[in-house]
Design a protein around this motif. Structure first.
Motif, mmCIF file in Angstrom:
data_model
loop_
_atom_site.group_PDB
_atom_site.id
_atom_site.type_symbol
_atom_site.label_atom_id
_atom_site.label_comp_id
_atom_site.label_asym_id
_atom_site.label_seq_id
_atom_site.Cartn_x
_atom_site.Cartn_y
_atom_site.Cartn_z
ATOM 1 N N LEU A 90 0.020 10.173 4.092
ATOM 2 C CA LEU A 90 0.881 9.074 4.545
ATOM 3 C C LEU A 90 1.378 8.185 3.411
ATOM 4 C CD1 LEU A 90 -0.776 7.992 7.908
ATOM 5 C CD2 LEU A 90 1.160 9.523 7.519
ATOM 6 N N HIS A 91 0.670 8.139 2.291
ATOM 7 C CA HIS A 91 1.167 7.337 1.167
ATOM 8 C C HIS A 91 2.367 7.995 0.482
ATOM 9 C CE1 HIS A 91 -1.297 3.730 0.741
ATOM 10 N NE2 HIS A 91 -2.271 4.429 1.295
ATOM 11 N N HIS A 92 2.716 9.214 0.882
ATOM 12 C CA HIS A 92 3.972 9.818 0.444
ATOM 13 C C HIS A 92 5.129 9.389 1.340
ATOM 14 C CE1 HIS A 92 1.196 12.481 -1.692
ATOM 15 N NE2 HIS A 92 2.212 12.905 -2.402
ATOM 16 N N VAL A 93 4.816 9.024 2.569
ATOM 17 C CA VAL A 93 5.832 8.696 3.572
ATOM 18 C C VAL A 93 6.103 7.196 3.616
ATOM 19 C CG1 VAL A 93 6.353 8.798 6.048
ATOM 20 C CG2 VAL A 93 5.191 10.716 4.927
ATOM 21 N N PHE A 94 5.051 6.416 3.454
ATOM 22 C CA PHE A 94 5.147 4.958 3.548
ATOM 23 C C PHE A 94 4.865 4.317 2.183
ATOM 24 C CE2 PHE A 94 3.705 6.400 7.776
ATOM 25 C CZ PHE A 94 4.695 5.855 8.573
ATOM 26 N N GLU A 95 5.231 3.033 2.067
ATOM 27 C CA GLU A 95 4.993 2.305 0.823
ATOM 28 C C GLU A 95 4.368 0.945 1.111
ATOM 29 O OE1 GLU A 95 8.396 3.526 -2.265
ATOM 30 O OE2 GLU A 95 9.166 2.476 -0.513
ATOM 31 N N THR A 96 3.395 0.580 0.302
ATOM 32 C CA THR A 96 2.823 -0.753 0.349
ATOM 33 C C THR A 96 3.661 -1.694 -0.516
ATOM 34 O OG1 THR A 96 1.340 -0.011 -1.421
ATOM 35 C CG2 THR A 96 0.459 -0.041 0.817
ATOM 36 N N LEU A 97 3.488 -2.988 -0.311
ATOM 37 C CA LEU A 97 4.238 -3.945 -1.137
ATOM 38 C C LEU A 97 3.911 -3.762 -2.605
ATOM 39 C CD1 LEU A 97 3.940 -7.235 0.963
ATOM 40 C CD2 LEU A 97 6.024 -5.900 0.563
ATOM 41 N N VAL A 98 2.609 -3.651 -2.901
ATOM 42 C CA VAL A 98 2.142 -3.448 -4.267
ATOM 43 C C VAL A 98 1.163 -2.279 -4.251
ATOM 44 C CG1 VAL A 98 2.479 -5.843 -4.987
ATOM 45 C CG2 VAL A 98 0.305 -5.173 -3.942
ATOM 46 N N ALA A 99 0.870 -1.724 -5.424
ATOM 47 C CA ALA A 99 0.011 -0.543 -5.474
ATOM 48 C C ALA A 99 -0.759 -0.526 -6.786
ATOM 49 C CB ALA A 99 0.843 0.722 -5.333
ATOM 50 N N PHE A 100 -1.858 0.211 -6.784
ATOM 51 C CA PHE A 100 -2.658 0.336 -8.000
ATOM 52 C C PHE A 100 -1.974 1.267 -9.000
ATOM 53 C CE2 PHE A 100 -6.135 -1.078 -5.211
ATOM 54 C CZ PHE A 100 -6.689 -2.063 -6.028
#
Length: 512
Positions: A47-57
């Motif tokens: 799912l982290h390929h499909v969606f994006e968080t505001l910030v990321a490590f």
């Protein structure tokens, strides 16, 4: 191009290699859903390929931009103002606006959604978000009750899946539409063949950041037309498929197989990891509630031998919640009631242990968990403990973990990129959160303090105090942190691993 390759096809002959425009990544089990709430490590990865968080490590475990291209923090540390990435668009063509961020936040924190990360933001663990404001379509403001050193890290928390989804994913009553996943990431959900594969398609209108790819942050431009996450439960079958060209990426290669993989022309990428591999002890169990018995079990375990055998020297024993890959780690975190059979037997006598069976739950899906369970059983039996091994389906074991219904489990936690995040998973009230492994009020106080300061030395000292309390309580037995070892086809360019231990299909190209 939509292509589903069933396990039977792999077993039948492995004749056809994966197409150049499709990157094939092995999964050992299916994802659990698309809402990010019903999750496990595989679900997070896809799912982290499909969606994006505001910030990321980033690769270096700092927090960088993703859906938010920048942010400002007020002088008192209580207000964070994020500017959304210019050109960010959902897969249905709608622009991503600040109101979408607020919608996702309110939905996750509603009574109808059982989001396990709520305690990270509701003040019960120190960090409290009091409101989210949307002054304009590209600006979203988070207001906190007090400054908190972990706020950005929790927004980037991989397991929390704090990504921003299109409101079109929900029904009118707020429930999530099954098998729907409209995000803003570089790939769109194409087809999900339950138990076989999940196919993602390149999102042609993806507007990336102009900062380099790093961890899950930065430029996430897709360079292949498709990614197929192929579900191959059996490790040997997956390795055969890799060598035959049916699979391009095999995450989690056993360290014992590195030489073989390289001998067959594969590239092997590895680094120190942050995925914690422990033996969980249910302290609410009648037998396990006696700390003398827990210490006896710890003294019966040759931790160094397990770490050496399982990692082939790539990882060292570590029973703390601070990984060697963390900047906070030093030799003080090695303190633990280590291997000593005489002490183990003496404590068993002191606790009045009378040969009652102690059941170790494990599964055959994850080789490491199974082999750790086998090694643990043998070591406990050597100390005179009547240890029984119970091999379950992974889904059943996971359900038991979620409900807290076990005596001992061979388990594994996916990477948490700050020690406070790992302690936050382990600590808690078992009645309120059955997945909590350790109840200790003082440790929870120290954890809150670690979130309220950004001073490195102060945080390190607090983590050491927490570890000292953990040594006294022995709520679990940490074995090691899994090294990240992936085997990949020599036809790939741009593929790399990182301590966060999440496969990244963006930035990867494939030759014929």
């Amino acid at each position: 191009m939509k292509r589903t390759l069933a396990l039977s096809a792999l077993l039948a002959g492995l004749a056809t290699g994966a197409a150049a425009d499709t990157l094939v990544v092995r999964l050992n089990s299916d994802i659990r859903g698309t809402d990010g709430v019903n999750r496990d490590a595989n679900t997070d990865t896809v799912l982290h390929h499909v969606f994006e968080t505001l910030v990321a490590f980033r690769d270096d475990l700092t927090v960088g931009p993703l859906l938010a291209e920048s942010w400002e923090v007020s002088e008192d540390g209580k207000t964070y103002s994020f500017t959304l990435r210019e050109g960010a668009m959902f897969h249905n063509g709608d622009p991503v606006i600040s109101q979408d961020v607020k919608w996702n936040w309110e939905r996750r924190n509603s009574e109808e959604v059982d989001w396990f990360c709520k305690p990270y933001f509701d003040g019960s663990q120190g960090l409290e978000v009091t409101s989210v404001e949307t002054p304009d379509e590209r600006t979203v403001v988070f207001n906190l009750a007090g400054s908190n050193a972990l706020f950005l890290a929790q927004l980037a928390n991989i397991q929390c899946n704090m990504w921003i989804a299109s409101p079109e994913n929900a029904n009118d009553d707020g429930s999530w539409k099954q098998e729907t996943a409209i995000g803003s990431g570089p790939f769109m959900l194409g087809a999900w063949e339950k138990g076989q594969s999940i196919t993602l398609e390149k999102f042609a209108d993806y507007a990336p950041l102009d900062t380099p790819m790093s961890g899950l942050a930065g430029d996430r431009t897709a360079k292949v037309d498709e990614v197929e996450f192929l579900i191959v439960p059996d490790q040997s079958t997956a390795e055969t498929a890799l060598y035959a060209g049916q699979i391009d990426v095999l995450p989690g290669l056993d360290a014992a197989k590195i030489e073989e993989a390289e001998g067959k022309g594969m590239a092997v990428s590895s680094t120190a990891g942050l995925s914690f591999t422990p033996i969980l002890i249910q302290t609410d169990d009648d037998l396990m509630s006696d700390v003398r018995l827990r210490r006896a079990i710890s003294h019966a375990v040759d931790f160094e031998a397990i770490a050496e055998a399982r990692s082939y020297g790539l990882a060292e024993w570590n029973s703390s919640a601070v990984a060697q890959a963390s900047a906070y780690f030093d030799a003080d975190f090695r303190e633990w009631p280590g291997y000593d059979l005489e002490k183990s037997r003496a404590l068993l006598d002191e606790a009045g242990y009378d040969g009652e069976p102690i059941v170790i739950q494990t599964n055959s899906r994850y080789t490491g968990m199974y082999e750790n369970g086998v090694l643990l059983q043998a070591m406990l039996q050597q100390a005179g403990i009547n240890a029984e091994l119970q091999t379950l389906e992974w889904a059943t074991q996971l359900d038991n973990y979620l409900a807290g219904t076990f005596q001992i489990q061979s388990f594994g936690y996916s990477a948490r990129l700050d020690p406070a995040q790992m302690y936050g998973v382990l600590l808690g009230d078992k009645e309120e959160r059955p997945t909590a492994q350790w109840e200790n009020a003082r440790a929870e106080e120290l954890l809150l303090e670690s979130m309220q300061t950004t001073d490195f030395d102060k945080r390190k000292a607090l983590f050491k105090e927490i570890h000292g309390l953990m040594v006294e309580d022995v709520p679990l037995l940490g074995l090691y942190y899994e090294p990240v070892v992936d085997a990949v086809s020599p036809r790939l360019e741009g593929y790399s691993v990182w301590p966060g231990d999440k496969t990244r299909a963006w930035g990867v190209s494939k030759t014929d």
